[in-house]
Design an enzyme around this catalytic site. Structure first.
Site, PDB file in Angstrom:
ATOM      1  N   ASN A 125      -1.388  -5.999 -12.033  1.00 29.52           N
ATOM      2  CA  ASN A 125      -1.393  -5.159 -10.827  1.00 29.52           C
ATOM      3  C   ASN A 125      -2.672  -4.339 -10.699  1.00 29.52           C
ATOM      4  O   ASN A 125      -3.170  -4.119  -9.596  1.00 29.52           O
ATOM      5  CB  ASN A 125      -0.176  -4.233 -10.830  1.00 29.52           C
ATOM      6  N   ASP A 164      -4.939  -7.374  -8.924  1.00 31.37           N
ATOM      7  CA  ASP A 164      -4.663  -7.008  -7.537  1.00 31.37           C
ATOM      8  C   ASP A 164      -5.546  -5.855  -7.057  1.00 31.37           C
ATOM      9  O   ASP A 164      -6.117  -5.919  -5.965  1.00 31.37           O
ATOM     10  CB  ASP A 164      -3.192  -6.579  -7.376  1.00 31.37           C
ATOM     11  N   ASP A 200     -12.252  10.458  31.401  1.00 27.98           N
ATOM     12  CA  ASP A 200     -12.866  11.310  32.407  1.00 27.98           C
ATOM     13  C   ASP A 200     -13.966  10.519  33.120  1.00 27.98           C
ATOM     14  O   ASP A 200     -14.499   9.556  32.556  1.00 27.98           O
ATOM     15  CB  ASP A 200     -13.510  12.537  31.750  1.00 27.98           C
ATOM     16  N   GLU A 246       1.177  -0.939  -6.021  1.00 30.79           N
ATOM     17  CA  GLU A 246       0.758   0.445  -6.246  1.00 30.79           C
ATOM     18  C   GLU A 246      -0.554   0.810  -5.552  1.00 30.79           C
ATOM     19  O   GLU A 246      -0.766   1.957  -5.145  1.00 30.79           O
ATOM     20  CB  GLU A 246       0.612   0.727  -7.747  1.00 30.79           C
ATOM     21  N   ALA A 298       6.956  -4.373 -10.739  1.00 35.72           N
ATOM     22  CA  ALA A 298       6.220  -5.537 -10.245  1.00 35.72           C
ATOM     23  C   ALA A 298       6.310  -5.657  -8.735  1.00 35.72           C
ATOM     24  O   ALA A 298       5.381  -6.138  -8.075  1.00 35.72           O
ATOM     25  CB  ALA A 298       6.775  -6.808 -10.896  1.00 35.72           C
TER      26      ALA A 298
END
Length: 914
Positions: free
Chosen positions: A713, A717, A339, A297, A293
């Site tokens: 997850n 997420d 330059d 990932e 958790a």
């Protein structure tokens, strides 16, 4: 000489005879076979030493040492452990593993800049050259050359080794790739120089890889292979190690922080569980779930997608990114070393002002009178520039840059020099040379006799006594033009009845002065605005050029680079400074003129030593080491050599400085999106950790099962986070100051928002679980752990999804247009619906979820939007005068606490390593 390497010598400081004696060779005889064999044994072949390539396995292992990759590998191991011990699915495991593989693949494909640059360097050598050995001219492979060899050079040859000229006739060498100067350098074997001289001023030397553009000459080889100027650049490329970008360093820091949080939480949870009598197997499952958790990932993948999105945007703006992390590093750029020629200027000499004797100076953009037209025609006839029409119908000019500028203006005024030449055919020419600083042509007059026209430096023209009055006025105008950094050319002439037979010097005597012309390589029209925009964004622009001090300083003032309190420094003065002295003074210098490859490298390193993130532009071979060492190496797409492009991180398709500033803006947008992603994922993952810890301490058991955490997850997420990578950045991003190299992600406001939202999201999930597990709601089934877990799952997933809208901007979500990122909105809605479907039969049983009643649904919906409501209230409070007044002290206090936490983390990690 034959048994040891010669001591390094400044060959340009010696006359030809001294060079021959020092190298033990003769101009008409060359070296003997025995001398060649002996010297090859000491010096080796005239080739660049092959670079030892790193194998694919070594590259993979090196990437796997990265902190962020190690964190992901730990997550993979834990996920597989859960899958095989608890019969969980392998989806999460393979998703994380695919992220690792993708990141390693991208990193490896971006490596090898030095190898490609070295390969390009090797291609610059001509395979065959003409030498004199044992009195005989021979064609030999350039790899066989040794110091002391006598080399014959003519127009079109590539110089095979560094050499001192012994004889030269009208010899010009294109050294732009090595020195940065656009015009071919005139060479003279007879001159002897003294003191420290940059390559561009070593007029009696020729260098490996440069092209003979005119004339012929004889030279003695002074250095071969890795001892040549090109070899020194190859050594620089090989010795300059790749350093991590600021983003990579920050992500490493973040990875260590996440590891620290996961380890401390896991050990704490295991200790509490074992102390309370929980079975070791059960507490191990909970500990592994907690560790999974804690790891975001999808962070690495979302960061990669953010940078790819930035790459695609930059391509549309004529900037090609060769190295993916360069996208974000551009956003952190605080110094641009550029330059002059072609990047800040147009790389085309242009007539700006003219003057005819007896009149006032006039500009090139007016309608010319008959006298002005006649003056311009005569000026164009004293030159060899020409043009041809390409397939697209455009004029392609050829010849000397100054003469091209004059011819271009003539064509723009609607005249052709061909017609004038037809009316007045050229009879003869006395070519230009650096000694004479003038050239003369003799034209056949259409009536009778000849017209003599001479152009050159005003002080080198022999003006007749009749024009003495004009000469005083001409000097005044000349000084006025020169003060504007214009290249001033005078035109004079006369009419003669017969051509001299023997003494041609009379042709250039007693001339009538006609007038003056002033030329300059003008700044790009958009360059000044781009520099001002960069300055407003806190980005300092530094000009580094091979041009002369006066010209560089004038252009820099026009562009706004050379402001009050800033100085111009020559390469010679720079060479006198130690690295420590340069580090102390580098902030005071805005323009460097007449610099060498080593100078450019030192300038970049000096800025980096001052904590700045440096972007360096370049097009020549000489720029490659500095491009390699700079945080962002930017090569020119049109004029850049293969070596420069291979050593760069970004290629400018249009060679335009304004494109760099646009790219910096895009880089800042990418960095902003990455930071938003971190804020989003950290709140989601840290709230999961707090939820799991609190549940164990409260004796509630496992509040969210491993499979529930994996779903949150991935879906709650991962999907919204990936769409967050496409977020449009705030246009005001270029009004902020650059992010410092050592600055952390976690500044005051950012850290406060993460802590605040983590607490809010954790509390509503815990409330939801307690209602479902312990309280009976009207019209619902009896409370249970299954209902509590289901409500916690929904609230945790939905708060994560809704939280993505909180991180889009520092402004209220009601002031941030929601349709600016349609994929984000669509993905968020789809994931909210997906979470709801997972709770409905028959899907719920697959994932250990339970059907809940309508009242439970209302509670879930209400609690899920609470963190967003509290965030909006927090924004309103932040705008109160009292809060604004005391915000900075509070932020400083929070930052101090966080630094102490990081120190404790580092000590714990260090102890674990031991």
């Amino acid at each position: 000489m034959e048994n040891e390497k010669p001591v390094k010598t400044s060959w340009y400081e010696l006359d030809a005879q001294s060079v021959l004696e020092k190298l033990d060779t003769k101009p008409g005889f060359g070296l003997s076979r025995e001398q060649v064999f002996s010297r090859q044994g000491v010096e080796g072949k005239n080739v660049l030493q092959p670079h030892k390539k790193i194998g694919l396995l070594q590259k993979i292992l090196r990437q796997l040492k990265d902190v962020s990759v190690i964190v992901l590998l730990i997550a993979v191991a834990l996920s597989f452990l859960l899958a095989f011990t608890q019969n969980e699915g392998l989806v999460e495991s393979f998703v994380i593993l695919s992220v690792v593989v993708l990141n390693v693949f991208l990193a490896i494909t971006q490596e090898g800049k030095a190898e490609k640059a070295l390969e390009s360097l090797e291609k610059l050598n001509s395979p065959i050259c003409v030498v004199v050995r044992e009195g005989v001219k021979q064609n030999i492979d350039t790899a066989e050359l040794v110091p002391g060899d006598i080399v014959l050079l003519e127009t079109g040859n590539i110089v095979p080794a560094d050499a001192r000229l012994l004889e030269s006739t009208g010899f010009f060498s294109d050294e732009s790739a090595l020195t940065g100067e656009s015009e071919p350098a005139e060479k003279d074997a007879t001159i002897v120089l003294s003191g420290s001289m940059p390559l561009g001023d070593q007029h009696n030397m020729v260098f490996t890889g440069c092209v003979v553009t005119a004339g012929r000459g004889t030279a003695v080889v002074t250095a071969t292979g890795m001892n040549t100027q090109m070899g020194q650049i190859a050594r620089f490329l090989r010795g300059s190690k790749s350093v991590k970008t600021p983003l990579q360093l920050r992500l490493d820091q973040l990875g260590k922080t996440i590891c620290g949080i996961a380890l401390v939480s896991a050990f704490f949870l295991m200790a509490v569980g074992l102390w309370s009598g929980t079975e070791f197997g059960d507490i191990l499952l909970v500990t592994i779930s907690l560790a999974v958790a804690a790891v975001p990932e999808t962070l690495a993948l979302i960061v990669t997608l953010s940078m790819i999105n930035g790459v695609q945007k930059m391509v549309k703006k004529s900037a090609l990114i060769r190295k993916l992390p360069a996208v974000e590093t551009l956003g952190n750029t605080s110094v641009i070393c550029s330059d002059k020629t072609g990047t800040l200027t147009q790389n085309r000499m242009t007539v700006k002002q003219l003057w005819i004797c007896g009149s006032e100076a006039f500009t090139d953009d007016i309608v010319f009178s008959e006298d002005q037209d006649y003056f311009l025609k005569r000026l164009a006839m004293v030159g060899n520039a020409a043009f041809e029409i390409d397939e697209q119908g455009n004029k392609v000019y050829m010849g000397n840059a100054t003469e091209i500028g004059i011819l271009r203006l003539l064509n723009e005024k609607g005249y052709s020099v061909d017609k004038a030449i037809h009316e007045h055919p050229r009879v003869m020419e006395i070519p230009f040379s650096s000694d004479r600083k003038k050239m003369t042509v003799v034209l056949k007059d259409s009536d009778s006799g000849y017209i003599v026209l001479t152009k050159g430096a005003l002080d080198r023209l022999h003006i007749s006594a009749e024009s003495a009055g004009d000469l005083e006025a001409a000097q005044r105008v000349h000084d006025e033009f020169a003060g504007k950094a214009l290249r001033v050319i005078a035109l004079a002439g006369k009419h003669i009845d017969v051509m001299p037979i023997d003494d041609l010097t009379d042709l250039e005597q007693n001339l009538q002065l006609f007038g003056l012309v002033g030329l300059i390589d003008p700044p790009r029209p958009e360059a000044a605005a781009a520099i001002a925009k960069a300055k407003a964004a806190g980005v300092c622009t530094v000009m580094i050029t091979g041009d002369h001090v006066a010209t560089a300083g004038a252009i820099a003032r026009d562009l706004g680079i050379l402001g009050e309190g800033k100085n111009v420094m020559t390469g010679a003065r720079l060479a006198e400074l130690s690295d420590a002295e340069l580090n102390d003074t580098v902030r005071n210098v805005s323009v460097y003129a007449r610099v060498s490859p080593e100078d450019k490298l030192r300038i970049v390193k000096a800025w980096q030593a001052n904590g700045e993130v440096v972007a360096m532009t370049g097009d020549g071979v000489n720029d490659a080491p500095a491009l390699r060492v700079a945080d962002i190496g930017i090569a020119m797409g049109k004029t850049g050599t293969d070596v420069a492009k291979s050593a760069s991180d970004m290629v400018l398709v249009d060679d335009n400085f304004a494109t760099i500033v646009e790219a910096v803006g895009e880089g800042r947008g990418v960095y902003a999106n990455i930071k938003k992603t971190i804020a989003f994922l950290l709140v989601c993952n840290l709230s999961e950790v707090i939820i799991m810890l609190f549940a164990q301490l409260a004796g509630w058991g496992i509040l969210l099962t491993p499979v529930m955490l994996l779903l949150i997850n991935l879906l709650g997420d991962g999907i919204p986070g990936m769409n967050l990578a496409r977020e449009e950045f705030d246009p005001d991003v270029m009004t902020d100051k650059p992010i410092k190299r050592n600055e952390s992600f976690f500044n005051g406001d950012f850290l406060r928002m993460i802590i605040q939202q983590t607490i809010f999201c954790s509390i509503v999930v815990l409330i939801g679980y307690s209602i479902g597990a312990f309280y009976t709601m009207p019209g619902t089934t009896a409370p249970s752990v299954a209902i509590g877990q289901t409500m916690a799952f929904l609230i945790c997933g939905w708060t994560s999804i809704i939280h993505v809208f909180n991180v889009r901007s520092s402004k209220s979500i009601f002031k941030t247009p929601i349709m600016n990122n349609k994929p984000l909105l669509g993905g968020a809605v789809a994931m909210i619906v997906t979470f709801a479907i997972l709770v409905i039969a028959p899907f719920n049983h697959v994932f250990g979820l339970f059907t809940i009643g309508s009242i439970h649904w209302l509670v879930v919906i209400g609690l899920s939007i609470v963190p967003t409501i509290l965030r909006e209230i927090s924004r309103l409070v932040d705008d109160l005068p009292f809060v604004v007044k005391h915000r900075q002290p509070v932020q400083n206090f929070i930052a101090k606490i966080f630094k102490r936490i990081l120190k404790i983390r580092d000590k714990l990690l260090s102890a674990l390593k031991k």
